[in-house]
Scaffold this motif. Structure first.
Motif, PDB file in Angstrom:
ATOM      1  N   GLY A  87      19.271 -23.179  36.650  1.00  0.00           N
ATOM      2  CA  GLY A  87      20.467 -23.320  35.884  1.00  0.00           C
ATOM      3  C   GLY A  87      20.918 -25.069  35.541  1.00  0.00           C
ATOM      4  N   ASP A  88      20.564 -25.798  36.144  1.00  0.00           N
ATOM      5  CA  ASP A  88      20.700 -27.181  36.188  1.00  0.00           C
ATOM      6  C   ASP A  88      20.123 -27.457  34.658  1.00  0.00           C
ATOM      7  N   SER A  89      18.597 -27.106  34.773  1.00  0.00           N
ATOM      8  CA  SER A  89      17.342 -27.677  33.653  1.00  0.00           C
ATOM      9  C   SER A  89      18.115 -27.164  32.593  1.00  0.00           C
ATOM     10  N   TYR A  90      18.621 -25.764  32.260  1.00  0.00           N
ATOM     11  CA  TYR A  90      19.564 -25.098  30.905  1.00  0.00           C
ATOM     12  C   TYR A  90      20.445 -26.303  30.953  1.00  0.00           C
ATOM     13  N   LEU A  91      20.944 -26.082  31.085  1.00  0.00           N
ATOM     14  CA  LEU A  91      22.695 -26.952  30.593  1.00  0.00           C
ATOM     15  C   LEU A  91      22.342 -28.290  30.414  1.00  0.00           C
ATOM     16  N   ASP A  92      20.743 -29.058  31.053  1.00  0.00           N
ATOM     17  CA  ASP A  92      20.322 -30.226  30.368  1.00  0.00           C
ATOM     18  C   ASP A  92      19.959 -30.647  29.269  1.00  0.00           C
ATOM     19  N   ALA A  93      19.570 -29.067  29.282  1.00  0.00           N
ATOM     20  CA  ALA A  93      18.670 -28.779  28.120  1.00  0.00           C
ATOM     21  C   ALA A  93      19.807 -28.762  26.600  1.00  0.00           C
ATOM     22  N   VAL A  94      20.322 -27.506  27.251  1.00  0.00           N
ATOM     23  CA  VAL A  94      21.523 -27.947  26.040  1.00  0.00           C
ATOM     24  C   VAL A  94      22.108 -28.943  26.094  1.00  0.00           C
TER      25      VAL A  94
END
Length: 423
Positions: free
Chosen positions: A299-306
């Motif tokens: 989840g944290d990696s996804y938010l950073d990518a977005v």
């Protein structure tokens, strides 16, 4: 057997089972290609005959999905708090001089309703569109309690035994696999359920058990073992034979075609005929994914990518996947400043009716295959960002990275972006 006339000369009785809005959309695309337009064509702009209050005959509420005999209208869920608006509606454009349906067009759509409110809402809207095309829609509360599956299967048994053709959107569904053990239909059709279709065709070609790609490689649970005989029976029924024809209707690339299976291309001609062309804005829009919810991506990696992608491309809107959690979306809105949009229809229809950004950003998903088809000729560019291996969770399937790379690599008419660096 032709799409319209059965072996005994009667109209071909087609029964379609759907559990998601995209599956229903693709049944409409399949029916359009085969000329099954229904018996009650749309009389004019706006779609379908309506009462003075805006409801359709046979609808349980204004604009609502059909309610089965003896059923009750399904209450609409209350609006979710926070910045989760819906895209403004656009009046559906119809084809002038649309002819009545041929007498042989006989399609009944059965919605095996899920419990998720967002999916139910989109399915209600898609059911409206199906009725606009003149098709019969049967809404089944298939998951409405412990006794619901028995009531649903019991109520559908007669239809299943009389059907000449069965259309399904998800051959991995235990519900669908169970229903397949009842039918005597000689023609089976699998319409797109997104990237899962690619895996289904490959597994059928290799004679493997049917299991979703993000679960493959994991340990089989007790329910899997109990249901294994039904799943094996479904796989056998989905294998062509002298007594059974199988068609796959897909916009996805199919590289391993099982012997005897007919593959028909879905080019979204119904969508392009009925909607748009869209108004195109100057900015960029982003398409969300449920890879966090399925346990594939952190989840944290996804938010950073977005956040990184949105800043690099000037993105202002984020079209949420129907399975994305409310908590995750509120966090995205708060930490990225993006406007979070909860679409009320599949994204192919949302994009086609507009307004839509000149560039659409996406991670590997079905839309990198479908949006270029739905938006053909509009000048909209679809760009896809690969999933970096470091974003995967420890519990992700061993096949996850390869499968997601394959989804991106086989997409046509898309612009590939380098993986986002989260340093």
């Amino acid at each position: 057997m032709s799409p319209r006339t059965g072996r005994t000369g009667h109209p071909t009785r087609t029964l379609a089972f759907v559990e998601s809005p995209v599956q229903l959309l693709n049944v409409l695309e399949w029916a359009h290609l085969h000329g099954l337009r229904g018996a009650d064509p749309d009389p004019g702009p706006g779609g379908g005959s309506r009462r003075a209050d805006g409801s359709r005959p046979g609808s349980g509420e204004p604009g609502g999905a059909a309610v089965p005999p003896g059923g009750t209208p399904e209450p609409r869920p209350a609006p979710e708090p926070g910045p989760l608006p819906s895209v403004p509606a656009q009046v559906r454009r119809t084809v002038a001089g649309q002819a009545p349906s041929p007498a042989g067009a006989d399609l009944t759509l059965v919605v095996l309703a899920p419990t998720d409110p967002m999916t139910r809402g989109q399915l209600r809207r898609m059911a409206d569109l199906a009725r606009d095309e003149g098709h019969r829609v049967r809404w089944e509360e298939a998951r409405g309690g412990p006794a619901a599956p028995f009531a649903t299967i019991g109520g559908l048994t007669g239809l299943l035994r009389r059907a000449d053709r069965v259309v399904m959107g998800d051959p991995f569904s235990r519900y669908v696999q169970l229903l397949l053990t009842i039918t005597r239909a000689r023609d089976l059709v699998v319409v797109d359920d997104g990237t899962a279709t690619m895996e289904f065709v490959a597994q059928l070609a290799r004679g493997e058990r049917l299991v979703r790609w993000h679960r493959k490689g994991g340990r089989r649970g007790p329910r899997d073992l109990v249901f294994a005989p039904v799943s094996s029976s479904a796989r056998r029924r989905l294998t062509p034979s002298a007594h059974r024809r199988v068609e796959v209707f897909s916009s996805m690339p199919v590289h391993e075609t099982p012997e005897g299976v007919t593959v028909t291309a879905n080019d979204f001609s119904w969508t392009r005929t009925r909607f748009g062309p869209p108004r195109i804005t100057k900015g960029a829009d982003m398409v969300g994914t449920s890879l966090v919810e399925t346990g594939v991506v952190d989840g944290d990696s996804y938010l950073d990518a977005v956040r990184t992608l949105a800043k690099a491309h000037g993105t202002t809107r984020y079209f949420a996947h129907r399975r994305e959690s409310t908590e995750k979306l509120h966090r995205l809105a708060k930490e990225t400043g993006l406007e979070i949009v909860r679409p009320d229809l599949p994204l192919e229809l949302i994009a086609r009716r507009g307004p839509i950004g000149r560039t659409i950003l996406s991670f590997p998903s079905t839309v990198v295959h479908t949006l270029p088809l739905a938006l053909a000729g509009t000048g909209v560019r679809v760009a896809v960002c690969d999933i970096d291996p470091t974003w995967l969770t420890e519990t992700a399937s061993p096949r996850a990275q390869g499968f997601l790379s394959g989804v991106t690599g086989t997409a046509r008419d898309v612009h590939r972006l380098p993986s986002v660096s989260l340093a």
